[in-house]
Structures are given as C-alpha cells and as structure tokens.
Design an enzyme around this catalytic site. Structure first.
Site, PDB file in Angstrom:
ATOM      1  CB  SER A  47       0.540  24.097  29.897  1.00  0.00           C
ATOM      2  OG  SER A  47      -0.286  25.189  30.276  1.00  0.00           O
ATOM      3  N   GLY A  48      -2.500  23.449  28.525  1.00  0.00           N
ATOM      4  CA  GLY A  48      -3.830  22.891  28.751  1.00  0.00           C
ATOM      5  C   GLY A  48      -4.675  23.684  29.728  1.00  0.00           C
TER       6      GLY A  48
ATOM      7  N   PRO B 296     -35.853   2.306  67.636  1.00  0.00           N
ATOM      8  CG  PRO B 296     -34.940   2.712  65.535  1.00  0.00           C
ATOM      9  CD  PRO B 296     -35.934   3.228  66.506  1.00  0.00           C
TER      10      PRO B 296
ATOM     11  CG  ASP C  28     -36.716 -12.754  83.568  1.00  0.00           C
ATOM     12  OD1 ASP C  28     -36.561 -11.527  83.333  1.00  0.00           O
ATOM     13  OD2 ASP C  28     -36.668 -13.624  82.677  1.00  0.00           O
TER      14      ASP C  28
ATOM     15  CG  ASN D  34     -36.850  -5.910  80.320  1.00  0.00           C
ATOM     16  OD1 ASN D  34     -37.637  -6.596  80.967  1.00  0.00           O
ATOM     17  ND2 ASN D  34     -36.655  -6.067  79.023  1.00  0.00           N
TER      18      ASN D  34
ATOM     19  CB  SER E 237      -0.379  34.903  34.708  1.00  0.00           C
ATOM     20  OG  SER E 237      -0.826  33.598  34.966  1.00  0.00           O
TER      21      SER E 237
ATOM     22  CB  SER F  26      -8.070  27.430  27.624  1.00  0.00           C
ATOM     23  OG  SER F  26      -7.606  28.743  27.801  1.00  0.00           O
TER      24      SER F  26
ATOM     25  CB  SER G  38     -39.788  -4.917  69.999  1.00  0.00           C
ATOM     26  OG  SER G  38     -39.061  -3.934  69.310  1.00  0.00           O
TER      27      SER G  38
END
Lengths: 631, 298
Positions: free
Chosen positions: A468-469, A109, A165, A162, A538, A471, A35
């Site tokens: 057992s849950g 950048p 100096d 650069n 199943s 569905s 920059s």
C-alpha cells in the site's frame, strides 16, 4: 586615580547644567502628528542645519503632504518607503541639545502593524510623549501605546493633545481628552502624567507658550522636557553586575568584564556569584584609566575577585546580603511581535540574563484587552498582543523582577528557525526558587529530553496492506523531518525482523508478539524524545490498540495507508502476492488472513489516487499544525 | 568628563563587549577618521588589560589622503592589533578612478564591493562600524545590531525589533551583523570625548594652509598628482580643515581657523551646516545613502 572617578564637575563646553541625557519617545496613533512634532521642535529650537533645511524645503515641494508648506515629518521619516507613503515604518533616533539637557528622541510608528518598532523605541525610553488628535480624542491605538509604555516601566508620560488649531483652540475639548486619559493612565499605574495642548504644525506650546491658548498655564513641551526629573538611579539598590566577557590576558590576571546593572560596589565588599551561590569579595575594579574606588550603575568595568572562582559569561555578581533570584520557571508579561502566533509548548530561544537558551511558554494565563485593560482567556498570543504567561527555560537563570531592575528582568524571545526577535518579555516573579543545588537533582525525563530536541515526541503508526506504500511514505516523511532538523527513527520490517524479532515467524501469536515488541521499542524511543515512524501491516485492531495504550494520549498517531487490494496486488513490489496466491506463503494479509481497517485513524492516506510525496507532505503538515514540530 | 560622555562611553563599551560575547569572528572596520579613532579607543578600554579580541580592517580604495595612511599604520603598530588592509583587485586592474568613472561606480566597486569581498574572504560574522545616527536620515533608522543577509544586504523595512540592551546576535551560516557602538553619539560628543580622552586624530582635521582647487562650490585638496587639473586651473593655498575624512577626491574641505580640538568643538557647536555636507557621494541622488547601505555599504 582615574579620569573615570567621580564626582566630576569639569565641563568643557561651558554648558550650564550637565543633566546627562533624557531619552524619550513620541508615540500615538497614525497621523496624530508625531514626526511633525519632532521636526517642528528641532526647527523651533534652531537645531536644523542650513543644508538640511534647504533640502527639506525642496523635499516638501516634491513629496510633502502639507501642500507646499514645510513638511516637518520628512526630517525624521528617513527611509524611501516612508517618504513615498507618507508614513513612519521604523523608529528614528534624533538628537538635540539645549543649554539645559541633551535629548535622544525616538520617533516611533503609529500603525498597529509596526508596534514592534514602537516597542523598540519604548524599551530604552525614560519618558513618553503620547500624541492624540484633538478632533479624534483617545483611540484604541492611543490606549495600546499607553499600555505598552506603562508595561515597559516608563513612569513619565506627556499627553500632547495635538492639532488644537483645527478645533479652534477649544479648552473644553482639551480638558475632556485630558480627563479621559488621566483616568486611563491611573488604571495603568503611570505615576506622572503631564497634559499639554499643542499644535505641532504651527508650533503652539512646543517651545514658546501659545498666544492662542492663554487659558493653558502649564509648561510648554520643551520646558517640561528640560526640567522633568526622571527618577535618578538609586544607589541604595542592591549591587548587580553581569559578566559579559572573561578577561584573561595572561596567567596572572583573571577579570570579569561587564556592566553594573544596579547599585554600586567598592573593593573589599562581599559579593555572591549567581547562579552558583559561591561567595567572594571584590578585589579590584579595573579600567584602562586605572583602578576605581567605586563603580555605580551604568559603569562598564572589569572586576577582579579575591577568590579563584571560574565564572563564565552570563554569571551575575551580586551584593552578598541581597542576592538576585535564580530559577528555571517564571511568570512574565509578554508582547508578541510576529505574525506567527505564540504557541505554548513550542520551543523558542530566550535571550535572558546575558545568555541565549531554549525555553517555552508553559501556560498563557491571560491576554490583556488594550482598550479596557480586562484580562481575557486565550491559548495563544497573536501579533501585537500583550499577555501574562508562565515560562520555563532549560537552565536556571539569574534575575530580578523587571519592575525592580529593567536590565535584570527583561528578555527577548527568538525564533529558533529564523533567528528573528519575536517577543519581548518582562519577568514578574519566579515560580520555583531554585537553590544552589536544586537543578543538579532535576530528573532528566521525557519532557526534558523532548525540550532539548525541540519537538514533541510521538509514534506515527503506518498501517495498511502489503504494497500500500507504508514504508515508501514513512521514508519520505523521515527525510523531510530530518531536513527540518528533527530527530527521528524509522522502524519497519527490514530493521526489526532481521534482529530484534528474528526468532518470530508469521503465526498469529508471533505476529502479535512482533507488534508488541515494536510498540515497546517505539515507546522507549518516544521516551528518548524521538519522532518514531513505524511501518507495519499490523492488520488487527487489537494489536494497534495495545500499541496505543502503551503511549500517552496524543503520542500515538495512527495513519491508515489505504489502497485497494487489487492495486496493491498489481504493484506487488516484493512479489509476495504472487507467492501467496501460489500458496507458497501462508497467512498472508489480504489473501488468506484478514485486514481490519482502522475505525478512527488520526489520518487516512489514499495512495491509490495520490503520490507518495503528496502523502508525506500531508503528514508533515499535520504534525506541524498539531504542534509536534517546533520549527 | 561630563556625565553624558561617561554614559555614552559605558554604553558603547557594553555594545562592543556584547559582540565579543555573542559572535565568533568579529572585525572592526577602521576607516581612520575621528569616529573610528573613538571606536578603537573604546574597544581598547572594553577589553583592557587584554588586547581587543578581533582584528582591524581597512578597505583601502587607494584614493585616501596620504596623511590617513601614515596615521593608520602608526595606530596599528601602537595598539598591537592585527590590521587587515583590503583593496578590490578587480577594481584596481580596471583602474577605477573617481574622476573618470564617477563617484557612484567608484564607491560601489572600491568601497562597497571591496568591503563585501573582505568580509567574505575572512568569513567575518560581525563587523563594527563607526557610523552615528545623527549623520544621515537613513542611519537614524538603523539598529545597533543590524542584521545582514548572506549577500550583505540590509532590509530597512524589516529590521529585527531591538529591545532594551538585549541585542540579538543570532545568525545563520554566512549571515552577519553590522554593529554600531557609536549609534547614540553626536558629532559634538565625538569631539568632546576626543578632547577629554586626548585621543590622537589625523592632522587633516585641524586647520592649516593646504593646496586646494575649487570644484563647483566644493574645495578639493590636491593630495597627489592624480587630481586632473582643468586647463588654466591652478591650485591655491587656503587655510582649510576637514570635518569628515574619506577619499580625497570625494571629500570637500572647509575654510576654517580651528587648529585644535577646543576650536573644533566651538566651530562644530556653532555650525549651520551638517557634517556630511562635505561628502560628495551622499548627494548623488535622493535616498542614496539608504540605497548604498542596502547594498552593503557601511
């Protein structure tokens, strides 16, 4: 004839030479002074206005990093966050003109995390100024930027060494750095490299030759920028024109508005329309200033063809004797620009050839180590990584290799969910040459359907005791997937037993047949590209194994919904346990028929201790992590 | 025409067409100034012989120079494009006044809020603006296709990468893009193009004797009787012109003899101050343009 007709030598401003514009970038590692270099270049060329200079002086006192002196970086670091942190986050475009040339400079950048913004600047540049700090020499980030610059096809590079100096203008140090870079650039195949020792802060060798480095005989930076010959557009390149917009003001006019992306064209010349391969001739080149006798690369015009062909946006009109290629699979270099890694098989959108269409990386061939340029193996591309990959898109595209024509061979990768630009690609070559008929014959198969749905189809097989849950969890999973835009189907006792399987009872044989039919239906749905949830007790391993065997590896995901019998019996949502205990139902799993728990289920959900919602979240997370979900 | 201008023209036409190709309901912000005049000219060229497939939108603060409004209505008639004029009714009923309420509140209500209102009302998914990157340092950072959230906000720290000319116009419902076809043009380019193409602009750009008052170091034109005069303050006649045009109370004139386009080009090329110096709102506070842009200003 129109005012757009060329050649045009009229020059209003009295500028000596109208060499068009030079677009260049400054890049390199953070704090190498990019920059500052631009700010100083503008300042020394007397291109900073008085009010801007006054403002720069007050800003430098307040937020500058140069201890009260003018902080030239503040001229380009225009965002609040950049000024506060003293870093460059995004690319800034500045314009300046000398009597010899107009310049568009993109200050990019240096931080690795903002590589995507550096790439944004590089993609439209004709020349790159790469800075290095003379004290530090070539860094990884220098190499990364040089690699991107080379990959993006920038053929002219200036290495500005650069801060001379700060090393007492030491010639030996400069020469060592210049040699090291020249070797790396040679490896990268960058044809034109100019090294210049500078001090951006003091202005040495920027505009005027440095009094401190009489040993340097080459041009100053500005002298080089003003005179460098960047390759002129080659009129002998094959004609390319991409249709952006179909121009139909009335029944009598059908034109195709777009930009000449290569070569040149004149009325009467034969052309071919791609991908359809139909041939015609250019009848007119229409502009508001009148018809043209010729259009060249870069011109935005409207073409009328001699034949009534129905073109649409994205079609390419090309030289009949040197058409572009058409394919739906190609190999390309990729730069990845987002923290979410690039995953082969994941569905993305590609903007390529004037259209946006679904596509995927089918295979990452290798990644590039930016330090050594070695090829390394890898499955994914992480943020800021470069690689070489095979890609497939849903429809054939028209292209040229990026190295032959940037406009015809570059593409971007877009995230389907956020719409963010996540990757930049450069086509190297087509993998399958599609003829004009090839894609009509393409089979619509499971992979094609899955690709268009943006997911990897599979069966989530929920097994476990009644109550057992299964569905409940399966339902929740389906809702979540649906909300994410996925295509699903839930198979359970409710929708199977009442129709497809209503002729089956509960004998052991019937139960096996029940599962067989369900597995076959699930297989068809997977073939259709769906994510299928099957929630069935199943109880026997053999049936589940049979279901698994019907599907391809990875398509059958067995999920054991585990809760103790006592808990299931306590829940007893349908009162079935009560009936079974009372002897009103026979062969009831857990009571008078065994349940064989899975030995190697893909997933175990303990519903006695965790809520169904949490269980469902786990299933969705697993699917995402394993790459079944594309978004 | 110079090669450089021809290149800029072709690139801008490409950008304008790309919006028509990618987005369903674009609109072109027409602010009546020289940049808008160039942008409109480019749009007409882009779609010729068709009329540009989108309307023009002017956000009328009711404090524009009278000559601008006359010019606007003439242009709309001649191009055959639909012109939507939108004013913030709420601001009007609250009698928001730049002299009384200050330039910040005035700009927010009558420009930023009004613009957001109009975009929401018509459900525009893309809006062309004539802003250029050489005008101001936060504009120098903005993409050609600049993404806006549902709340019209710009997130400068997280802009989409913009590779080659592959502009990404993908948005979700309610989101939008601001598109800047003149991103790479400079002030001199604009005037040279106006000369080359003979594009009409508002007469206020050309030097003439006008009634002005001195406010601080700024010359403010007395465009109507709403300009409050301090006790003893008398308008004076000066030969002035405007380098940029906005709302007359917020736009300073400069003393000049440049009465035609060629003279303006010479003056611009030799200028030692930047173009937006005459825009009072740019200098309200540090980073004020970026803040306004984040909130939805163009």
């Amino acid at each position: 004839m129109s005012v757009l007709a060329r050649p045009d030598t009229g020059d209003l401003s009295g500028q000596a030479a109208d060499r068009g514009m030079l677009r260049f970038i400054t890049c390199g590692s953070v704090d190498d002074g990019k920059s500052t270099l631009i700010g100083r270049l503008l300042y020394d060329s007397k291109l900073i206005m008085d009010d801007q200079l006054a403002r720069l002086e007050t800003d430098s006192m307040r937020v500058g990093t140069t201890g009260g002196g003018i902080d030239f970086a503040l001229l380009v670091d225009g965002l609040q966050a950049e000024r506060e942190q003293g870093i460059t986050i995004d690319v800034a475009y500045r314009f300046f003109a000398t009597p010899r040339r107009k310049f568009v400079v993109a200050d990019t950048p240096g931080h690795e995390q903002y590589t995507r913004n550096m790439a944004t600047g590089a993609s439209t540049a004709q020349l790159a100024v790469i800075l290095v700090d003379a004290r530090k020499g070539i860094l990884t980030q220098t190499r990364r930027h040089a690699t991107i610059v080379a990959r993006f096809g920038i053929r002219h590079v200036v290495l500005a060494v650069n801060k001379m100096d700060l090393v007492s203008f030491d010639q030996t140090r400069y020469e060592r750095i210049a040699e090291e870079f020249a070797a790396f650039a040679n490896q990268l195949g960058i044809p034109h490299v100019q090294c210049i020792p500078v001090s951006a802060l003091l202005g040495d060798n920027l505009v005027e030759p440095s009094a401190n480095m009489s040993w340097y005989q080459g041009p100053t930076l500005l002298q080089h920028l003003e005179t460098v010959e960047v390759a002129a557009d080659d009129a002998s390149d094959p004609f390319r024109f991409r249709v952006q917009w179909v121009n139909r003001p009335n029944q009598d006019f059908r034109g195709y508005s777009g930009t000449v992306l290569g070569g040149r064209v004149r009325p009467g010349e034969p052309v071919v329309v791609l991908p359809s391969m139909r041939e015609s001739r250019v009848a007119r080149i229409v502009t508001m200033d009148g018809d043209l006798s010729e259009a060249v690369r870069g011109d935005s015009v409207t073409l009328v063809l001699a034949d009534e062909l129905d073109l649409s946006a994205g079609d390419v009109i090309a030289a009949a004797d040197r058409p572009a290629q058409v394919t739906d699979q190609f190999a390309a270099h990729l730069l990845w620009m987002t923290p979410d890694a690039m995953l082969p098989g994941r569905k993305y959108l590609l903007r390529v050839g004037g259209v946006t269409l679904p596509g995927e990386v089918t295979e990452l061939k290798y990644k590039i180590n930016v330090n050594t340029l070695e090829h390394t193996a890898g499955k994914t591309l992480e943020l800021n990584e470069l690689g070489f990959a095979n890609l497939a898109v849903d429809h054939p595209i028209t292209f040229d290799a990026y190295d032959e024509n940037r406009d015809m061979g570059g593409f971007i990768v877009i995230d389907r969910f956020t719409n963010a630009t996540v990757g930049a690609g450069m086509i190297a070559f087509g993998l399958r040459r599609a003829t004009n008929l090839a894609w009509h014959a393409l089979d619509v198969d499971k992979a094609a359907r899955a690709r268009s749905l943006g997911q990897k189809p599979c069966v989530l097989w929920f097994t476990g005791l009644s109550g057992s849950g299964k569905s409940t969890v399966a339902n929740l999973v389906e809702k979540r997937l649906h909300a994410l835009g996925h295509h699903t189907y839930l198979l359970d006792g409710d929708n199977v037993r009442h129709g497809l399987n209503k002729d089956l009872g509960f004998t052991q044989a019937d139960r096996v047949e029940n599962i067989r039919r369900i597995a076959e239906v699930a297989k068809l749905f997977v073939d259709a590209g769906l994510i299928v949830m099957a929630a069935f007790i199943s109880p026997f391993r053999a049936e589940r194994r049979m279901a698994r065997a019907l599907l391809e590896p990875g398509e059958f995901i067995e999920i054991f919904v585990d809760a103790p019998l006592a808990e299931c019996e306590r829940r007893d949502p349908k009162g079935l346990y009560q009936k079974a205990r009372a002897g009103k139902i026979l062969n009831f799993t857990g009571i008078d028929s065994p349940y064989e728990p899975p030995e190697a289920a893909e997933m175990l959900l303990d519903t006695a201790t965790s809520a169904p919602e949490a269980a469902a979240d786990r299933v969705v997370a697993m699917l995402r992590d394993a790459g079944y979900l594309d978004r | 025409m110079q090669a450089r201008l021809r290149q800029l023209e072709a690139e801008s036409i490409y950008i304008i067409r790309e919006v028509a190709a990618q987005l369903g309901n674009p609109v072109m912000l027409y602010s009546i100034g020289k940049d808008s005049s160039v942008m409109l000219h480019l749009a007409r060229k882009a779609f010729y012989p068709s009329t540009p497939p989108f309307p023009l939108l002017h956000v009328d603060t009711t404090w524009k120079f009278k000559a601008m409004i006359e010019f606007r209505d003439r242009v709309a008639r001649e191009t055959g494009m639909r012109l939507i004029v939108h004013t913030n009714r709420d601001g009007l009923s609250r009698r928001i006044n730049p002299f009384v309420d200050g330039s910040s509140l005035y700009t927010d209500v009558m420009k930023t809020q009004a613009l957001r209102e109009a975009l929401d009302l018509h459900k525009f998914d893309a809006a062309f603006g004539g802003a250029r990157r050489d005008e101001e340092s936060s504009r120098a950072k903005e993409r050609v296709f600049s993404f806006r959230s549902r709340a019209h906000r710009w997130d400068p720290r997280n802009q989409r990468p913009e590779l080659w000319r592959l502009y990404n116009g993908r948005i979700a419902e309610g989101e939008s893009v601001r598109v800047f076809p003149l991103s790479d043009w400079t002030e001199v380019d604009v005037w040279q193009y106006i000369a080359a193409e003979n594009i009409p602009v508002v007469p206020l750009y050309f030097a003439a004797d006008r009634q002005v008052v001195m406010r601080g170091d700024k010359l403010i034109m007395v465009d109507d009787d709403r300009l409050p005069l301090a006790p003893g303050e008398r308008p004076m006649t000066r030969k002035v012109r405007f380098r940029t045009l906005g709302c007359y109370p917020l736009t300073a004139a400069l003393e000049s003899d440049a009465a035609d386009v060629d003279a303006i080009i010479r003056e611009t090329a030799a200028a030692r101050s930047s173009e937006r110096q005459g825009r009072l709102i740019d200098h309200d506070e540090e980073g004020s343009m970026e803040r306004k842009k984040r909130e939805g200003y163009f």
